[in-house]
Design a protein around this motif. Structure first.
Motif, PDB file in Angstrom:
ATOM      1  N   LYS A   1       0.867  -1.174   0.000  1.00 59.22           N
ATOM      2  CA  LYS A   1       0.000   0.000   0.000  1.00 59.22           C
ATOM      3  C   LYS A   1       0.907   1.229   0.000  1.00 59.22           C
ATOM      4  O   LYS A   1       1.779   1.359   0.873  1.00 59.22           O
ATOM      5  N   PRO A   2       0.771   2.109  -0.996  1.00 53.72           N
ATOM      6  CA  PRO A   2       1.658   3.278  -1.054  1.00 53.72           C
ATOM      7  C   PRO A   2       1.623   4.079   0.243  1.00 53.72           C
ATOM      8  O   PRO A   2       0.564   4.295   0.839  1.00 53.72           O
ATOM      9  N   ASP A   3       2.818   4.511   0.681  1.00 50.26           N
ATOM     10  CA  ASP A   3       2.946   5.286   1.916  1.00 50.26           C
ATOM     11  C   ASP A   3       4.001   6.363   1.698  1.00 50.26           C
ATOM     12  O   ASP A   3       5.119   6.076   1.245  1.00 50.26           O
ATOM     13  N   LYS A   4       3.670   7.615   2.001  1.00 54.59           N
ATOM     14  CA  LYS A   4       4.562   8.740   1.708  1.00 54.59           C
ATOM     15  C   LYS A   4       5.877   8.640   2.464  1.00 54.59           C
ATOM     16  O   LYS A   4       6.940   8.982   1.947  1.00 54.59           O
TER      17      LYS A   4
ATOM     18  N   LYS B   1      -6.289   4.404  -5.140  1.00 54.48           N
ATOM     19  CA  LYS B   1      -6.803   5.059  -3.925  1.00 54.48           C
ATOM     20  C   LYS B   1      -5.801   6.081  -3.405  1.00 54.48           C
ATOM     21  O   LYS B   1      -6.176   7.166  -2.940  1.00 54.48           O
ATOM     22  N   ALA B   2      -4.511   5.739  -3.500  1.00 53.83           N
ATOM     23  CA  ALA B   2      -3.483   6.666  -3.014  1.00 53.83           C
ATOM     24  C   ALA B   2      -3.433   7.929  -3.877  1.00 53.83           C
ATOM     25  O   ALA B   2      -3.252   9.041  -3.363  1.00 53.83           O
ATOM     26  N   ARG B   3      -3.607   7.777  -5.186  1.00 60.23           N
ATOM     27  CA  ARG B   3      -3.589   8.950  -6.077  1.00 60.23           C
ATOM     28  C   ARG B   3      -4.796   9.847  -5.830  1.00 60.23           C
ATOM     29  O   ARG B   3      -4.711  11.071  -5.967  1.00 60.23           O
ATOM     30  N   ALA B   4      -5.933   9.210  -5.480  1.00 57.01           N
ATOM     31  CA  ALA B   4      -7.152   9.986  -5.278  1.00 57.01           C
ATOM     32  C   ALA B   4      -7.179  10.683  -3.922  1.00 57.01           C
ATOM     33  O   ALA B   4      -7.969  11.612  -3.707  1.00 57.01           O
ATOM     34  N   ALA B   5      -6.329  10.242  -3.000  1.00 54.01           N
ATOM     35  CA  ALA B   5      -6.349  10.793  -1.639  1.00 54.01           C
ATOM     36  C   ALA B   5      -5.797  12.225  -1.612  1.00 54.01           C
ATOM     37  O   ALA B   5      -4.948  12.601  -2.399  1.00 54.01           O
TER      38      ALA B   5
END
Length: 557
Positions: free
Chosen positions: A481-484, A553-557
């Motif tokens: 899950k992508p995480d900054k 989902k990460a791009r839309a957040a």
């Protein structure tokens, strides 16, 4: 075994002759069962080798009258049923090329494969005829639809009526072993699906792995033995066609056909009713069976002698279940459509008194089967040291320097993709593994499934296997899950067993369960409960779909 083994591939060879005609010419051909149908009406349960040959002969004549020539592609879009096996034998013996297509394919998937292969005829039943009708106008080379059963009224040629007037003797074409026999399209994980073109000799290349993984199938039993094979694997895929249907027929044994939905109860009931002795079951199927029937022998009388599993890592939880509850040491196997059945186990259920087989190690893919030179290689094509992850690869030549017959002829109309599959004489699988000092391979995951989280390299299969050991979990899939801050964190999608509710308390339990068994960085930071995992029609978890969902989902957040 490797040193003593040598390939003996004749110049001329035909799958239909080896799997049907030679048995149909035996005195007991009418009594020798080729296929048993499960759940059909009385009088339609058995197909003998003689009947299989006679009906294949009639279908070959029909295809000739429809203009099918040597080398033409003929699509077979049917499930496990008599007519599917008949179609394969008919196509092979006339020198045409069988193109298996799953009945689960929608119009778009069918259209792409029919167009790309330039198939001239499609044989279908009621489950696929409507989709084929929808796309045939856009498939310029597809001249004729042959409809089996109820599909006959919607197709160009009704199968049963057309075969009734055909001769029952057919002079088979003399094909070379290197001649094309099967065109199977692989799933398009990197671009559109590619057609893997297999020669008649491919079945010969499959046999050592099949025999070993089925604990000496065809050798440990006399021709009059009670060996019966079954697998839920679709006969439209490599696993069902090359690892179940064709090798069973090659040894003159019966295989059970079931045209219906898989369930744990169905699997156990079918194996009990037909006295199944040998089987190929996907890990996903075994996980469901394990959760539904923790002690199956309290409910079913089984006669299992050997089991092969492939498609995903088996894991030690399923491995222990098979040993303790089914009385079988499951033989894990690894291969691809292009180079099938190359690595695996031959446990002989722990019996090594005859000097054959090798112990299966829980969680290991096994060792290279005789005749196949397999290695773990790096990006430059050099063999990796013990314990160093690399790409599982097969050499074009065995340990004696002879060509390995398992190799595909190439990707259909895609020379670039064929070249990219190789580094010198090594054919890359795209699956990562390590090799231990004893030559056993340990699966790390698909190259595109392995990821880094907080700087650590994560292979999903080990975490998934750990989660399945918890009584609440039927199946699981792990993705990044992508995480900054950390680049990615471990996320698990979990399918729950009946009677369990997905809540924060269970999330904490599952996280603690993994923490207690694996490295601290491997536990899933996030768990999402899901009704069903996205699966391919061959029983593999589509982690890519889940990974792309998380990235969106990460791009839309």
């Amino acid at each position: 075994m490797h040193a003593a083994f040598g390939w003996k591939v004749p110049e001329y060879f035909n799958i239909a002759q080896a799997c049907c005609a030679r048995w149909a010419s035996q005195p007991d051909a009418i009594e020798r069962t080729a296929i048993r149908a499960h759940g059909t009406a009385a009088g339609t349960e058995f197909l003998s080798y003689l009947e299989l040959q006679v009906r294949a002969n009639a279908l070959s004549h029909l295809l000739v009258t429809l203009g099918v020539q040597r080398g033409d592609r003929v699509a077979v879009v049917m499930p496990q049923r008599f007519e599917t096996a008949i179609a394969y034998m008919a196509i092979f013996q006339m020198g045409a090329v069988a193109m298996p297509l799953s009945i689960l394919f929608g119009p778009e998937a069918l259209e792409y494969r029919l167009q790309d292969s330039e198939a001239v005829v499609a044989i279908c039943d009621e489950q696929s005829v409507v989709n084929l009708q929808e796309v045939r106008g856009r498939c310029a080379h597809l001249r004729t639809l042959i409809g089996v059963g109820d599909a006959g009224a919607k197709a160009d040629v009704p199968y049963e009526a057309a075969l009734a007037g055909q001769p029952t003797r057919f002079e088979a074409v003399k094909t070379k072993a290197d001649e094309g026999a099967v065109l199977i399209y692989t799933s398009g994980t990197t671009g559109p699906p590619k057609g893997a073109y297999l020669a008649h000799r491919a079945i010969i290349g499959n046999l050592p792995g099949f025999v070993c993984s089925q604990n000496w199938f065809g050798f440990a039993h006399s021709p009059n033995s009670d060996a019966v094979f079954w697998s839920p694997a679709d006969w439209a895929w490599t696993g069902g066609l090359m690892d179940a249907l064709l090798p069973s027929l090659y040894f003159g044994r019966p295989i059970v056909a079931y045209n219906g939905r898989f369930s744990p109860e169905l699997a156990f009931t079918l194996m009990q009713e037909h006295g199944v002795t040998h089987t190929f079951l996907f890990p996903t199927a075994l996980k469901a069976m394990m959760k539904a029937y923790p002690r199956p022998r309290e409910h079913f009388r089984l006669q299992l002698q050997a089991m092969m599993s492939a498609g995903e890592a088996v894991g030690d939880a399923v491995f222990a279940y098979c040993q303790e509850q089914l009385g079988i040491t499951v033989n894990e196997m690894f291969g691809q459509t292009e180079i099938n059945y190359i690595v695996g186990n031959c446990a002989m259920n722990g019996d090594t008194s005859r000097g054959i087989g090798w112990p299966a190690r829980p969680g290991s893919m096994g060792r290279p089967y005789p005749g196949h030179r397999v290695a773990v290689i790096d990006d430059e094509g050099n063999e990796c040291e013990v314990g160093v992850p690399g790409d599982v690869a097969l050499n074009r030549f065995d340990v004696h320097g002879d060509p390995d017959p398992i190799f595909f002829l190439g990707y259909w109309k895609n020379d670039t993709a064929t070249r990219n599959k190789f580094t010198g004489d090594w054919c890359r699988t795209g699956d990562l593994a390590t090799r231990d000092a004893d030559g056993y391979l340990w699966y790390q995951g698909r190259a595109d499934d392995v990821f880094k989280a907080a700087g650590y390299r994560i292979g999903p299969s080990e975490i998934e296997n750990c989660l399945v050991k918890h009584p609440a979990v039927i199946n699981a899939a792990v993705v990044p899950k992508p995480d900054k801050e950390r680049g990615a964190v471990v996320k698990a999608f979990v399918v729950l067993a009946p009677g369990f509710a997905g809540n924060d308390e269970l999330v904490a339990q599952l996280q603690a369960h993994v923490k207690g068994k694996l490295a601290p960085y491997e536990y899933p930071k996030e768990i999402e409960f899901i009704d069903a995992l996205p699966m391919t029609t061959t029983g593999k978890v589509q982690r890519k779909e889940l990974r792309l969902r998380e990235e969106a989902k990460a791009r839309a957040a």
